[in-house]
Design an enzyme around this catalytic site. Sequence first.
Site, PDB file in Angstrom:
ATOM      1  N   GLU A 118       0.728  -1.152  -0.078  1.00 36.26           N
ATOM      2  CA  GLU A 118      -0.167   0.025  -0.174  1.00 36.26           C
ATOM      3  C   GLU A 118       0.951   1.325   0.108  1.00 36.26           C
ATOM      4  OE1 GLU A 118      -3.679   2.114   2.342  1.00 36.26           O
ATOM      5  OE2 GLU A 118      -2.807   0.317   3.223  1.00 36.26           O
ATOM      6  N   GLY A 165       3.182   2.102  10.563  1.00 33.44           N
ATOM      7  CA  GLY A 165       2.973   1.715  11.887  1.00 33.44           C
ATOM      8  C   GLY A 165       2.644   0.051  11.764  1.00 33.44           C
ATOM      9  N   ALA A 166       1.838   0.024  10.767  1.00 31.53           N
ATOM     10  CA  ALA A 166       1.456  -1.551  10.369  1.00 31.53           C
ATOM     11  C   ALA A 166       0.414  -1.506   8.997  1.00 31.53           C
ATOM     12  CB  ALA A 166       0.516  -2.110  11.377  1.00 31.53           C
ATOM     13  N   MET A 167       0.336  -2.777   8.716  1.00 30.95           N
ATOM     14  CA  MET A 167      -0.245  -2.948   7.524  1.00 30.95           C
ATOM     15  C   MET A 167      -1.414  -4.181   7.252  1.00 30.95           C
ATOM     16  SD  MET A 167      -1.086  -1.869   4.325  1.00 30.95           S
ATOM     17  CE  MET A 167      -2.090  -2.714   3.409  1.00 30.95           C
ATOM     18  N   GLU A 168      -2.684  -3.681   7.229  1.00 21.78           N
ATOM     19  CA  GLU A 168      -3.749  -4.719   7.225  1.00 21.78           C
ATOM     20  C   GLU A 168      -3.897  -5.519   6.172  1.00 21.78           C
ATOM     21  OE1 GLU A 168      -5.787  -1.101   4.903  1.00 21.78           O
ATOM     22  OE2 GLU A 168      -3.984  -1.304   6.448  1.00 21.78           O
ATOM     23  N   ASN A 169      -2.874  -6.220   5.558  1.00 26.50           N
ATOM     24  CA  ASN A 169      -3.037  -7.186   4.469  1.00 26.50           C
ATOM     25  C   ASN A 169      -3.714  -8.372   5.160  1.00 26.50           C
ATOM     26  OD1 ASN A 169      -0.552  -6.027   3.088  1.00 26.50           O
ATOM     27  ND2 ASN A 169       0.444  -6.838   4.897  1.00 26.50           N
ATOM     28  N   HIS A 191      -6.414  -1.510  15.572  1.00 25.42           N
ATOM     29  CA  HIS A 191      -6.693  -0.931  14.196  1.00 25.42           C
ATOM     30  C   HIS A 191      -6.667  -1.739  13.080  1.00 25.42           C
ATOM     31  CE1 HIS A 191      -6.595   2.926  11.588  1.00 25.42           C
ATOM     32  NE2 HIS A 191      -5.628   1.988  10.654  1.00 25.42           N
ATOM     33  N   GLU A 192      -5.506  -2.392  12.927  1.00 27.05           N
ATOM     34  CA  GLU A 192      -5.362  -3.295  11.637  1.00 27.05           C
ATOM     35  C   GLU A 192      -6.369  -4.555  11.545  1.00 27.05           C
ATOM     36  OE1 GLU A 192      -3.421  -1.938   9.698  1.00 27.05           O
ATOM     37  OE2 GLU A 192      -2.653  -0.516  10.854  1.00 27.05           O
TER      38      GLU A 192
END
Length: 873
Positions: free
Chosen positions: A123, A263-267, A299-300
């Site tokens: 992303e 911070g992070a990624m919601e794959n 959040h993720e």
Amino acid sequence: MSQPQAKYRADYLPSAFLIDSVDLTFDLRDDDVRIDSRMTVRRNPAAAASSELVLDGTAELVSVTLDGEPVAVNHYSNDAETLTLRDVPESFILEIATRVDPYANSSLMGLYASNGNLFTQCEPEGFRKITYYLDRPDVMAKFSTTIIAERNRFPVLLSNGNKVGEGQTDKRRHWVKWVDPYRKPSYLFALVAARLSVLRDEFVTRGGKKVTLEIWVEPQDLDKSQHAMESLKRAMDWDERRFGLEYDLDTYMIVAVGDFNMGAMENKGLNVFNTKYVLASRATATDTDFDGVEGVIGHEYFHNWTGNRVTCRDWFQLSLKEGLTVFRDQEFSADMGSRAVKRIGDVRNLRAMQFPEDAGPMSHPIRPESYLEMNNFYTMTVYEKGAEVVRMYHTLFGEDGFRRGMDLYFKRHDGQAVTCDDFRAAMADANGADLTQFGRWYSQAGTPEVKVSCQWSELGHTLTLTVSQSTPPTPGQADKLPLHIPLAIGLLDPDGKEFPLTLSSDAAPGPTTRVLSVQEATQHFTFINIDRKPVPSLLRGFSAPVRLTYDYSDSELAFLLAHDRDDFARWEAGQQLAERMLLALYRASVDGLELAVPDDFICACRAVLVDTALDPAFVALALVLPSENELLEKIDAADPERIRQVRAFARAELARQLRADLIAAYELNDIKPFSHEHAGQRELKNLCLGYLAALDDPLAIDLAVSQCRNADNMTDQIGALNALRDIRHPDRDAVFNEFAHRWIDDALVMDKWFALNAASHRGDTLQMVQDLLLHPAFSLRNPNKARALLGSFGRNIAAFHREDGAGYRFMADQVLAVDAINPQVAARLVAAFNRWKRVDPARRQMMQAELERLIAHPALSKDVYEIVEKNLA
């Protein structure tokens, strides 16, 4: 460099082609990776017909076949960013082979290496670095992924979805196949090939589905993963209870990596996280870190529905998923802890970072109209202001109405790529409301200014509230229309009792907190049965992201600080008092007058400090003075050094007059043994220590040194170091050096140490930061390190804004250095210059010169170019 070309929301067109399925094979070899992609492609009946298929891609192209036949050279063309196939049929199988070198990829986008392991970040436009594809969020396909690698080197092979097979290819190499049953855009693709250890657990959904939970980390970090696992289970349970949303795959995986831009990624099913938001133990993480882990884990996870199952049509709609999911994670954290403290913290963050963004050269609506580089629009406006816009739906419709809107949104759009307008329509239709005017929040930039006045009639027992609104001009938007603003208010009588808020049209007495729908440039609201002159409590709960002005007297603000039952409004009254005091000190300093903190302000602070009935975390928030950077926003042609000096004077004067109370509060809240439940007490204790240290008090120095050396938790160690941060004293340097020696091998702890050094207001901070660039634990290639040291320096009003301009020159040099490695991180760092027009003329000229030097650099990335160009416009 050639000038980058902007993309415009108004130019959106549906993709000419769709991809129904894509089968990927990753062959991980010693020096590179070969990717074989097999796509099922068809024309999009909803788009204009085209005989050309244009795919996005920057990877090395190896081969192209269509329906099993090699594509002739005269039927395709390949440039630096695209692969174009001509004269393609209505539907076909397209096979593409590419080659990438993840070990040379310092951008951390696409497929890259970190500590010998391989990770992806796709992303917003990273998938094109892996293979050629319709790399846009409205093209959703079913993915299957096979990964082949040497078992000893990469024993763990992960991708999206459910694992459907694994085996050996030979004695050395193995394979794993993953299938994601849900359509998704390419930005949600993920792959991990690594040597990692796993923490496993299980969650049973309300529907009875057993979900395997896995958190993958470096082996030495396994003992720091339990809090993340507990946070994940709490988030899953909360989402079921609050929104009725259950998880939909067999396995939910989190992987922690030390080199990560975000911070992070919601794959889908395989979240890749920055280690900062996974690893936590009391020895290495502060209470703030624990809260951060819980919030980002939530959040993720929440993105599984608000972002994955329903995603964005195009990147201009980013707030559709991010603003909504930030609201959801804020509500989750509020339910897990103190709702009031969480709300105040979120508003502080918004005002400190988003309000200046709204007032600066990068000002944009939560749904931008154009961009040069999409990475630059992962902003506080899109995320945090976007969350406030979502919160306003909740404020207008209440919990039940908001839930009806969410349910309708998922019913209509599950499995689709949609727009912010689709979400607004679901909220409107579910509640029978007209939200046409509310839609302006998505298209208008800037922070609205709301002015309120009151007229009380002693004879008629009425109070008329006059509310006017306006939004200042922003780049590209000179004239603004009135917005739909929910304004929550209360009225307190002289004894602190709340009046029922009853309008003349009401059939029954109203509530004590009322939400007014402000929709006109000026509106009047008349309340009846107000038999005593009230003090208004305005913008309760921060019901809208606005700047509110009301002509309170100091005594009225002190009254609200003492009596308001709305915790946000109570805190806000104290902040307004503190801001008035600091601005008065600044003006006195400019005029050469003697500085003095008013006795009334000191008494108000003492009253809060000694009130043991209050939540200690709230007391700590109430006693934090507005920051230097917040004050910078209030002063035209501001002298940053003078701001620092008057704030330091105020802190020291408060500490001097409240010394005994601060010592008593420190001792009262110094609770042992360590427990997570005492986070509020630790926050207040360390705030008191910081105030005492502002006096250069020998007792405070001894307390801080002893606390740092003997603390059994990281919160107290960092609290002690922060108290000593600005002091010139041999013990200060000793404990800073001892801390670094103790934690040299823990990257996240060292990030805290780098940040503390870079935030120091000592005169030698610039030299210290320059020296730290060579520290063995520092690397410009690591985003966390760059943000900790350089990002903290850029927010340091004393060091960055040095009178000689050396801070500006240093920062511009580092922006260029980082830009050559990772443009996305460099673009975050150059934002330190965004408020250059607010400072005094001499500094303004020096900052402008550095911006001009940056934009003239021949190899400047478009990430940095866009921000610099808008600053200079």
